[in-house]
Scaffold this motif. Structure first.
Motif: not given
Length: 686
Positions: A295-301, A213-222, A348-357
């Motif tokens: 894993t934590g709060r998303p970081v805005w770019a 829910a911390d990803v701003t703008g998620y409510e418009e995707l559906d 910068e590490r938090r701005l990286g993309w990850r999935y699965g591990t």
């Protein structure tokens, strides 16, 4: 001072300076989700209006709505909505704090997540509002002068004001003034209906399963796309109804926002979250957004793109012009985001993309650079906003894309080359509250008693020698205020000073609430209400109700008797009711006595006129009575006189009785007299 201590202090200062220089920008940024009517966003970089959809909102930003306009700002799962004629300031917005200030107008705040409660705060000129649980609260500031209304529509809120604090339950409203606070039941209006309609749009959101829910703008995707799941990238979202040659970061504009620099503002309603979080992938010639796993709060770019080109790279554009070009392309999960603003390694590490591990994906770019967009480099050099609607574009063949030189965003003219450090002191601007925008932090300028961001010693002239410049003090009619009436160390700068005497209205006794203190209004009867505000028909400065003058609206003749009880009688001459203020008690009593006598005489005269003007009933006809015939009596017989008596004097003889004359005989030729007949007109039979 020993040299060891001096070296230690110098080393500590260098460490502190380096840590501040590497301070990270805020990881949480809001957006304009709805802008109906005339809405304006004022930032330290300038003022923006017009099309504001998806415009970023951060610290020190003002959102202002004109009369009849409405706006909605989203920050993660929180929604801040404004009614017309409102001004909301984001005093602080970062990872853990969202502090708002409503200068005037109406704001509705919806907080869904409990993690945002600890850092939420909304201030008005009269109150401070905190949320104790997720819910919906409406705040109205200065709709009524010097009054704040707080309504708890859902959940509960804590309201602080007027020197006290209370907990407001759902369905209750608090009315806060400078010296008073009261509660009542809530009242709904058209703005509440608009808010409820906006709330229904978020019910049962599917996107909340795949993104936090911390990803701003998620409510418009559906509403504008569909979700799938990939073994390589996890959840994927693909937009619907896009052009065949569409690519991310092509339909919108670039704008300069401090401290990040060039920031992408997408034109699509759903374009905020995919432009500032996650990565884009091209699968089966279809673009899909991969949010990844956080894993934590998303970081805005500001924009997750890579830049190519430079001053020495010339390309041909579709307007038959050739010149230096600057291009960008959306980053894939295997591309590394290289920001052009200062951040720490952890950021910068938090701005990286990850999935699965838990480990981030290894960056192994293949050089494809799908979705490349190239425009003239000169478009970025002389302006803060670059719209892509009518900008010439260049076509680059796929074989040449791999060999394109990496590019660097161009800094517009008039902006410091080091974004986020406008005064070039090595300290991030966001850590230096700079309210006067001079590039010097407020905290390093010395005492600042008026809290305007300028040190007292730097403000001249200062004719009252209070350390505050004359220009920073309110000067009604060019009059310099040389005292601090509140004695709190700050100049008398209050939001309400309607009589412009330099003293706040709340510090002056004002019984009639006209903004003018009672002490400077002529008040001859000493009731705390100005003479000009009281009904005073005789013009002596004393209210009628304070001196016994009757109300002429119900007694037009001034006799003390209501017109309804006596009918209308002409009013007495003008000035008859004037009672001098300095008259003695005896004179007033004598005047009242004469007035009562005159009233009684006029009343008797009115009653007499009324009796005389009343018509009498007509006579009733009756039969005439028979007149009796008068017959004179015969004269008495003579009596013989008696002999005189021996008394000394005899009584006087009685006079003889009158002799009746016989009636005169009628003439011989006259007709006999008939008896008189009664009049029969207007006589009704009985």
């Amino acid at each position: 001072m020993p040299r060891k201590i001096l070296h230690f202090l110098l080393l500590a200062a260098l460490v502190a300076a380096s840590s501040l220089a590497l301070a990270d920008p805020p990881a949480r940024v809001g957006r304009i989700a709805v802008a109906e009517g005339s809405v304006t966003v004022r930032t330290p970089d300038g003022t923006e209006s017009g099309s504001l959809l998806n415009w970023p909102v951060s610290t020190d930003h003002h959102v202002t709505t004109a009369t009849g306009a409405r706006a909605e700002v989203r920050v993660g799962s929180a929604a801040i909505r404004l009614d017309g004629d409102s001004d909301l300031e984001f005093e602080q917005l970062d990872d853990n704090v969202m502090r708002l200030r409503l200068h005037y107008g109406t704001a509705s705040v919806r907080v869904r997540g409990a993690e945002m409660l600890s850092g939420f705060e909304l201030n008005t000129p009269q109150a401070r509002v905190l949320l104790t649980e997720p819910g919906l609260v409406k705040v109205e500031a200065d709709r009524t002068p010097d009054t704040t209304l707080v309504s708890a529509l859902q959940g509960s809120a804590q309201v602080e004001g007027a020197g006290t604090s209370l907990t407001l339950r759902s369905g209750k409203r608090a009315e806060v003034r400078d010296d008073d606070i009261a509660t009542s039941a809530i009242r709904s209006d058209g703005f509440d209906t608009w808010v409820q309609n906006r709330e229904r749009r978020e019910e049962a959101a599917v996107a909340s399963r795949y993104v936090p829910a911390d990803v701003t703008g998620y409510e418009e995707l559906d509403r504008y796309g569909s979700w799938t799941v990939s073994n390589d990238y996890g959840p994927l979202w693909a937009p619907r109804n896009v052009a065949a040659d569409w690519a991310p970061y092509r339909d919108g504009r670039w704008t300069w926002v401090s401290p990040w620099g060039w920031t992408w503002v997408d034109n699509a309603p759903w374009g905020y979250a995919p432009s500032h979080y996650g990565r884009w992938v091209l699968i089966d010639r279809r673009w899909c957004w991969a949010p990844g796993r956080h894993t934590g709060r998303p970081v805005w770019a500001p924009a997750l793109v890579g830049w190519v080109g430079g001053a020495g790279w010339a390309v041909d554009f579709n307007n038959r012009h050739r010149g230096p070009g600057l291009g960008w392309y959306p980053l894939s999960p295997r591309d590394r985001f290289v920001p052009h603003y200062r951040i720490s390694p952890d950021h910068e590490r938090r701005l990286g993309w990850r999935y699965g591990t838990d480990k981030a994906v290894r960056h192994a770019p293949d050089g494809r650079r799908d979705g490349l967009t190239v425009i003239p480099r000169e478009r970025f050099e002389g302006r803060r906003t670059v719209a892509l609607n009518d900008v010439p574009r260049a076509t680059v063949f796929p074989n040449n894309i791999r060999t394109l030189p990496p590019g660097v965003p161009v800094t517009p003219a008039g902006i410091n080359a080091r974004p986020g450090d406008r005064n070039a002191d090595g300290i991030a601007d966001r850590l230096q509250r700079d309210r006067n925008h001079d590039g010097i932090a407020d905290g390093v300028q010395g005492p600042d008693r008026n809290r305007d961001g300028v040190a007292d010693r730097l403000q001249t002239p200062d004719r009252n020698h209070d350390g505050i410049a004359d220009g920073m003090q309110p000067r009604p009619h060019d009059r310099i205020i040389t005292t601090e009436r509140t004695h709190d160390g700050f100049v008398d700068r209050q939001p309400r000073d309607r009589n412009q005497d330099g003293v706040p209205d709340r510090l002056q006794r004002d019984q009639n609430r006209d903004g003018v203190p009672d002490r400077i209004q002529r008040d001859r009867n000493g009731d705390g209400i100005a003479d000009r505000l009281q009904r005073d028909r005789n013009g002596d400065g004393i209210a009628d109700h304070a001196q016994g003058v009757p109300d002429r609206r119900a007694d037009r003749n001034g006799d003390g008797i209501d017109d309804r009880a006596q009918g209308f009688i002409s009013a007495p001459p003008r000035g008859q009711l004037n009672v001098p203020h300095a008259a003695s008690v005896e004179q007033q009593a004598e005047l009242r006595r004469r007035m009562l006598e005159e009233q009684s005489a006029r009343r008797r005269e009115a009653l007499e006129h009324r009796r005389m003007d009343t018509p009498r009933p007509p006579p009733i006809a009756t039969a005439p009575a028979t007149r009796p015939v008068f017959t004179p009596a015969p004269p008495p017989a003579p009596v013989a006189p008696r002999p005189p008596a021996p008394p000394p004097a005899a009584p006087m003889p009685a006079p003889p009785p009158p002799v009746a004359q016989p009636p005169a005989a009628p003439p011989q030729n006259a007709a006999p007299r008939q008896p008189r007949q009664p009049r029969m007109d207007n006589v009704r039979e009985r």
